[in-house]
Design an enzyme around this catalytic site. Structure first.
Site: not given
Length: 906
Positions: A534-537, A553, A655
């Site tokens: 993912g873009h955050s983890g 995550k 998002d």
């Protein structure tokens, strides 16, 4: 030999009598071979598990939901709550033809059990002994078969919560023994059959949440045993028939959200057992019936007459009715001075909503004993001395002294003057009548006004010059790059500055896990458990010690933005909603890695579930049916509507795409990807100066893909998600490249509020839809196009988008029939006006009809014409149209563009 037989018989009789004496009833065994074979056929066609219907057990005693009478014949089949096998779930069908072999069957209950398909003709052809048929929430589609009218013994019929279409067959009026008829929450059209007047044993009739039209048949007044009549959320018209006053057994009458007109019939006073009378959200007019009317309804507890056009005073008897608990007459034109209520002993349990009417005069302390009263939006004057009344009342938007949020002096003065009364001027000594000015004074005032106008003009010019210089300097410094702020510079959910470290305590947000626990749950974060990057983890699937399947995550703060995980923790610590992904806990002990734990979503996200393989060894794809797609769209809109309209300040997701829409085992939506959420930035409209100078501003971003922190950006992204559901084109919502923009430019002209067939050109080829479902697809496409308006201030609010998706057929049918009431009544038309308010200014719809071309002059002419139409009838929405000339920002007309041609329907 005879002696031996007699001994055996004696032993059997002795055993049976001993069982009876000991309190054990002998087990009933299925006696019919035909019924046994029919049960096994039903077990196979429905795909029921052997755990519920085991092959080696006798059905009468060992099968769940099977009930037999003493002679071993089946009388009840209840599959509600049972589950299908894995193979049965892959291809569920309404295959129950074997029911025709049960000649003594009285009950078939499949409530909540998925039976996708039409109601088979076996009901009404062979199962004539049926007394109860329950198919609530069973995914039933198509029309109600007229053969159901042959079930002469039927006592209860439940078909609510399905996708049933078409009209109600007149043959249902033949069910003379029917006591309960529930057809609510379907897609039924047409009118209420007059033959229902023959259902003399009917005690409950629920036809709410459909698309029924036409008048309420007076024949319903002959149903003397009727206790519950629910016809809400339809399109019923004309007046309320006075014959309903003959329903002496009626306990609840719900006619809300229709198009009923006329006045409330005085003859309804015959409803002496009525406890709930709900006729809100219609277009009733006239005055309320007098005291005699309400005195006759002495058992009345709930009165809902809101959002109508009722006028005149409120009957005095309402204050003293012994059983009254709730009164809502808001949004009418009721007027007069409220008398001091003569309250009974139960007054403290009452809730009164008299808001948005024209009541006036003073308020005394006699209203204190009412538990909750809303008097806002009226014209009450004077002081409110009693503190208790201030505590349990809403008094905003009145003409009261020393209270905030009151009407202006001009509004109050105009109202009281029009009634020939004096206004107290908010307690000030001046009278409400302005003094007559002398000629010399008028002349001096005239010069003062001229001087003020000149000075004001000079100030405006000076301000414009200064703003021009400042904006040009900012532009040179790269203001366009500064408008799209990153998460690091964006305040967290609460609006406070982002944390600079781990100082904030998140121990109360979810459960605290140890790093070792989550390490074991994911097999040391093995690649086999990796779901995606993912873009955050990175997201990993794991299993906790108790067996709970979770998604973890893994945020490496050395590579990811350190504040992103804090944004999520802050969010889950402040808000809670069923449409957000369930957050279970966290592990923040590791300096370099932070772990967030969520509940596992069995159906993944929309990007992976729209199409998926039926089996690993099979290359064929299974697609989501339209009913599920619409369900997903509504669920996602509910989540975004919560963030935009129920959180304070409003929250922007930033998002919104198919991969952010997570789906549980029932395809219920849970919004994920929450690390980008932030509070909405300031005003979402450009200033006049900015529009004049044509300078970039973040509040007008969105169509180009910039993640501006405004709710309109979420609406734009959600529009692309809706197009994915309609067209089946994957990746649209996650991309902003030139290819995607070209695809949008090619696709949007096929969406028109005037031609349904055009949408078939872009429809997902894997979808199987009939004509009614095609109307829903058409409606969703229209909503999507409204969301994709290039001007953020012209996009509908998310709560209006949700309302439109919940009522898709009303979007296309009411708009195309040109319902004047819809466009002029704000209480019912605000969401529709919002969706269509900017639609009429969409260049793709102003272009020529199929097969024709339109020059730039023709476009301008059409704009002027449609602008006039919008000004006449879009009222009610926050974003309604006006008769002003459209801005060139919305209608780019470069001279080098060729003539526009709209796609043909054929």
């Amino acid at each position: 030999m005879e002696i031996q037989i007699s001994i055996v018989v004696s032993i059997l009789l002795l055993f049976q009598s001993s069982s009876i004496i000991s309190g054990q009833q002998p087990k009933i065994r299925l006696s019919s071979r035909t019924e046994r074979l029919a049960l096994f056929e039903l077990r196979s066609t429905l795909g029921l598990r052997s755990k519920d219907w085991p092959r080696k057990s006798d059905p009468c005693s060992g099968w769940s939901g099977i009930k037999c009478r003493n002679d071993g014949r089946v009388i009840e089949i209840n599959i509600s709550g049972l589950r299908r096998t894995r193979l049965g779930r892959l291809n569920p069908q309404f295959s129950v033809d074997s029911l025709g072999n049960f000649t003594h069957l009285t009950t078939f209950n499949a409530s909540g059990f998925s039976l996708p398909g039409s109601i088979p003709n076996v009901f009404g052809e062979t199962v004539n002994s049926l007394e109860i048929l329950d198919l609530r929430y069973s995914s039933v589609i198509d029309t109600i078969p007229p053969l159901l009218g042959n079930l002469s013994n039927l006592n209860q019929l439940y078909l609510s919560g399905n996708g049933i279409t078409g009209i109600i067959p007149e043959t249902l009026g033949q069910l003379s023994k029917l006591s309960v008829l529930d057809l609510s929450q379907n897609l039924i059209t047409g009118s209420i059959p007059v033959s229902f007047g023959s259902l003399t044993n009917l005690a409950s009739l629920d036809l709410s949440w459909n698309f029924l039209a036409g008048p309420i048949p007076p024949s319903l007044g002959t149903l003397k045993r009727l206790q519950f009549l629910k016809l809400s959320n339809n399109s019923l018209s004309a007046s309320i028939p006075a014959q309903l006053g003959d329903l002496s057994s009626l306990v609840e009458l719900d006619l809300t959200t229709n198009s009923l007109s006329g006045s409330l019939p005085i003859d309804l006073k015959g409803l002496r057992n009525l406890k709930k009378m709900m006729v809100g959200d219609n277009i009733l007019d006239g005055t309320l019936p007098g005291n005699l009317f309400f005195t006759s309804l002495n058992k009345l507890q709930f009165v809902v007459l809101n959002h109508n056009n009722l006028s005149g005073p409120l009957p005095d008897v309402l204050w003293s009715m012994p059983e009254l608990r709730f009164v809502d007459v808001s949004y009418n034109n009721l007027t007069g001075i409220l008398p001091s209520p003569r309250l009974s002993d139960n007054a403290s349990a009452r809730v009164l909503n008299l808001s948005n009417n024209q009541f006036y005069g003073n308020l005394d302390s006699s209203f204190v004993s009412i538990s909750c009263i809303d008097l806002s939006g009226n014209y009450f004057e004077g002081k409110v001395a009693d503190e208790a009344l201030l505590m349990n009342s809403s008094l905003t938007s009145n003409c009261l002294q020393n209270l905030p949020s009151q009407k202006s002096l001009e509004d109050c003065t105009f109202f009281y003057t029009a009634k020939g009364l004096l206004f107290d001027n908010f307690g000030l000594p001046n009278t409400t009548q302005p003094p007559k000015a002398s000629p010399s004074r008028k002349k001096s005032r005239k010069w003062i006004f001229i001087l003020v106008g000149v000075l004001g003009g000079l100030c405006v010019i000076t301000l414009l010059v200064l703003m021009l210089v400042l904006c040009l300097r900012k532009r040179e410094r790269g203001v366009a790059d500064q408008t799209t702020r990153s998460v690091t510079n964006t305040p967290p959910v609460g609006g406070t500055p982002g944390p600079s470290g781990g100082s904030k305590d998140f121990s109360e947000v979810g459960e605290v896990f140890t790093y070792e626990q989550l390490l074991r749950a994911t097999g040391d974060f093995s690649e086999s458990n990796l779901i995606r990057h993912g873009h955050s983890g990175d997201l990993f699937q794991g299993v906790l010690e108790g067996g709970t399947i979770v998604v973890i995550k893994r945020v490496d703060i050395r590579m990811m933005k350190k504040e992103s995980y804090m944004v999520e923790l802050d969010l889950f610590g402040r808000v809670s909603h069923t449409r957000l992904v369930p957050f279970l806990g966290h592990s923040l002990g590791n300096d370099n890695e932070k772990l967030l734990v969520y509940r596992y979503m069995p159906n993944g996200d929309l990007s992976t579930s729209l199409y998926r393989k039926t089996r690993e060894d099979d290359e064929s794809l299974q697609t989501l049916d339209w009913i599920t797609r619409l369900k997903v769209a509504i669920g996602a809109a509910e989540g975004l509507s919560y963030l935009h309209h129920e959180c304070n300040p409003p929250l922007v997701h930033r998002d919104v795409q198919a991969s952010s829409i997570l789906l549980d085992d029932r395809f219920e939506v849970r919004l994920g990807s929450l690390s980008e959420i932030c509070s909405q930035e300031g005003d979402t409209h450009q200033s006049v100066i900015t529009r004049l100078l044509r300078l970039p501003q973040s509040s007008e971003q969105g169509s180009s893909g910039s993640s501006a922190a405004i709710c309109a950006y979420d609406v734009y992204c959600f529009g692309k998600v809706l197009l994915e559901l309609v067209t089946g084109k994957l990746g649209i919502s996650s991309s902003n490249d030139a290819t995607t923009n070209e695809w949008l430019e090619h696709t949007l002209p096929y969406i028109s509020i005037y031609e349904k067939e055009l949408v078939t050109k872009i429809l997902d080829s894997s979808l199987m839809v009939d004509d009614d479902l095609l109307e829903e697809v058409w409606a969703m496409a229209i909503v999507a196009k409204s969301c994709l308006n290039p001007k953020p201030s012209k996009r509908p609010l998310m709560r209006y988008v949700l309302k439109a998706l919940e009522n898709p057929l009303k979007v296309v049918r009411e708009e195309n029939t040109g319902s004047a009431r819809l466009r002029t009544t704000s209480s019912r038309g605000s969401w529709n006006a919002s969706v269509f308010g900017s639609w009429r200014h969409s260049s793709s719809d102003i272009t020529s009809a199929p097969g024709q071309t339109t020059t730039r002059e023709g476009v301008g002419s059409s704009l002027k014409h449609l602008s006039t139409i919008g000004s006449q009838g879009s009222g009610g929405g926050d974003l309604s149209t006006s008769n002003k000339k459209p801005s060139s920002d919305i209608f780019p007309e470069p001279s080098d563009l060729p003539d526009i041609e709209r796609p043909r329907a054929d």
